[in-house]
Design a protein around this motif. Sequence first.
Motif, mmCIF file in Angstrom:
data_model
loop_
_atom_site.group_PDB
_atom_site.id
_atom_site.type_symbol
_atom_site.label_atom_id
_atom_site.label_comp_id
_atom_site.label_asym_id
_atom_site.label_seq_id
_atom_site.Cartn_x
_atom_site.Cartn_y
_atom_site.Cartn_z
ATOM 1 N N UNK A 202 18.309 -5.423 -10.050
ATOM 2 C CA UNK A 202 18.716 -6.027 -8.795
ATOM 3 C C UNK A 202 18.768 -4.985 -7.689
ATOM 4 N N UNK A 203 19.296 -3.785 -8.010
ATOM 5 C CA UNK A 203 19.378 -2.717 -7.011
ATOM 6 C C UNK A 203 17.985 -2.276 -6.569
ATOM 7 N N UNK A 204 17.068 -2.160 -7.539
ATOM 8 C CA UNK A 204 15.700 -1.752 -7.212
ATOM 9 C C UNK A 204 15.027 -2.801 -6.331
ATOM 10 N N UNK A 205 15.246 -4.064 -6.653
ATOM 11 C CA UNK A 205 14.656 -5.140 -5.858
ATOM 12 C C UNK A 205 15.221 -5.131 -4.449
ATOM 13 N N UNK A 206 16.521 -4.868 -4.339
ATOM 14 C CA UNK A 206 17.179 -4.805 -3.036
ATOM 15 C C UNK A 206 16.571 -3.699 -2.189
ATOM 16 N N UNK A 207 16.405 -2.507 -2.798
ATOM 17 C CA UNK A 207 15.813 -1.372 -2.089
ATOM 18 C C UNK A 207 14.367 -1.670 -1.695
ATOM 19 N N UNK A 208 13.634 -2.340 -2.588
ATOM 20 C CA UNK A 208 12.242 -2.674 -2.287
ATOM 21 C C UNK A 208 12.147 -3.622 -1.099
ATOM 22 N N UNK A 209 13.087 -4.576 -1.007
ATOM 23 C CA UNK A 209 13.080 -5.512 0.116
ATOM 24 C C UNK A 209 13.384 -4.798 1.425
ATOM 25 N N UNK A 210 14.343 -3.858 1.364
ATOM 26 C CA UNK A 210 14.662 -3.082 2.569
ATOM 27 C C UNK A 210 13.447 -2.283 3.021
ATOM 28 N N UNK A 211 12.775 -1.646 2.061
ATOM 29 C CA UNK A 211 11.596 -0.840 2.401
ATOM 30 C C UNK A 211 10.489 -1.722 2.964
ATOM 31 N N UNK A 212 10.329 -2.911 2.392
ATOM 32 C CA UNK A 212 9.299 -3.822 2.894
ATOM 33 C C UNK A 212 9.600 -4.233 4.336
ATOM 34 N N UNK A 213 10.862 -4.486 4.636
ATOM 35 C CA UNK A 213 11.241 -4.840 6.003
ATOM 36 C C UNK A 213 10.997 -3.677 6.955
ATOM 37 N N UNK A 214 11.321 -2.460 6.509
ATOM 38 C CA UNK A 214 11.088 -1.282 7.346
ATOM 39 C C UNK A 214 9.595 -1.078 7.602
ATOM 40 N N UNK A 215 8.788 -1.261 6.551
ATOM 41 C CA UNK A 215 7.333 -1.116 6.710
ATOM 42 C C UNK A 215 6.784 -2.176 7.668
ATOM 43 N N UNK A 216 7.333 -3.383 7.585
ATOM 44 C CA UNK A 216 6.887 -4.453 8.460
ATOM 45 C C UNK A 216 7.212 -4.123 9.920
ATOM 46 N N UNK A 217 8.401 -3.584 10.152
ATOM 47 C CA UNK A 217 8.776 -3.197 11.518
ATOM 48 C C UNK A 217 7.872 -2.071 12.027
ATOM 49 N N UNK A 218 7.525 -1.129 11.152
ATOM 50 C CA UNK A 218 6.630 -0.038 11.556
ATOM 51 C C UNK A 218 5.258 -0.576 11.939
ATOM 52 N N UNK A 219 4.756 -1.525 11.142
ATOM 53 C CA UNK A 219 3.450 -2.106 11.450
ATOM 54 C C UNK A 219 3.480 -2.826 12.794
ATOM 55 N N UNK A 220 4.559 -3.573 13.027
ATOM 56 C CA UNK A 220 4.670 -4.286 14.299
ATOM 57 C C UNK A 220 4.735 -3.316 15.476
ATOM 58 N N UNK A 221 5.447 -2.206 15.298
ATOM 59 C CA UNK A 221 5.547 -1.210 16.365
ATOM 60 C C UNK A 221 4.193 -0.553 16.621
ATOM 61 N N UNK A 222 3.441 -0.264 15.564
ATOM 62 C CA UNK A 222 2.109 0.322 15.724
ATOM 63 C C UNK A 222 1.182 -0.641 16.456
ATOM 64 N N UNK A 223 1.269 -1.914 16.110
ATOM 65 C CA UNK A 223 0.435 -2.913 16.788
ATOM 66 C C UNK A 223 0.778 -2.997 18.278
ATOM 67 N N UNK A 224 2.071 -2.938 18.601
ATOM 68 C CA UNK A 224 2.478 -2.970 20.012
ATOM 69 C C UNK A 224 1.938 -1.748 20.756
#
Length: 240
Positions: A202-224
Amino acid sequence: MASEELAQKLQRRLQLEESGAAAEGEAAAAGRGEAAAEEEEDVSRSCLTASAGAELSAKLCRRQDINEGAAQPRRAGVFNPYTEFKEFSRRQIKDMERMFRLYDSGRDGYIDLMELKLMMEKLGAPQTHLGLKNMIKEVDEDFDGKLSFREFLLIFHKAAAGELEEDSGLLTLAKLSEIDVSIEGVKGAKNFFEAKVQALSSASKFEAEIKAEQDERKREEEERKHRRAAFRELKSAFTQ
């Protein structure tokens, strides 16, 4: 001569008696003033004592209600759903939060009886007035007659843990919400080692979701950034 001295003595005695009476009158008036002041102070003191007694009585009554289970102690600190409801993923909690805000039409951070009525009607499972009150009562920890976001999450927590009756309106709400609450977390573990594995997973999945959200925000910022750069290039081309 003797008669004159006698008259003078009588006059002095009369003056003394008059001055004595005046003094007694002033003393009596002063005494009455002091008595009035003391009486006013006693009344003020009794009012303050009554006020303090009422406040203390209210606190003692609430403490007795808490001890008897008729009331819940006030929670201190900030409520964090991600740490308190670890059996749910971040995505599940966000879905529940979106649903809560959707039906919190008053935007006051609570779902009251009428808002719950509207929710159940839109979910296709209308309830009676008594049924709605019983639904709130099942998770209403502070006995205020409405659902906070924490109490709303308790609905799905109890549904996931199998703590709701089959005919419960809350179980109907959880099933119709289209939010997957089938995970029981470490409560469903058969032994300690299985529980540890589930907790780590559960902890690993939680961390993976946080990282996925961070990566998504980075991609959106790069696109902007790319869009802004392309716009500047296009603008400079027209201004030349």
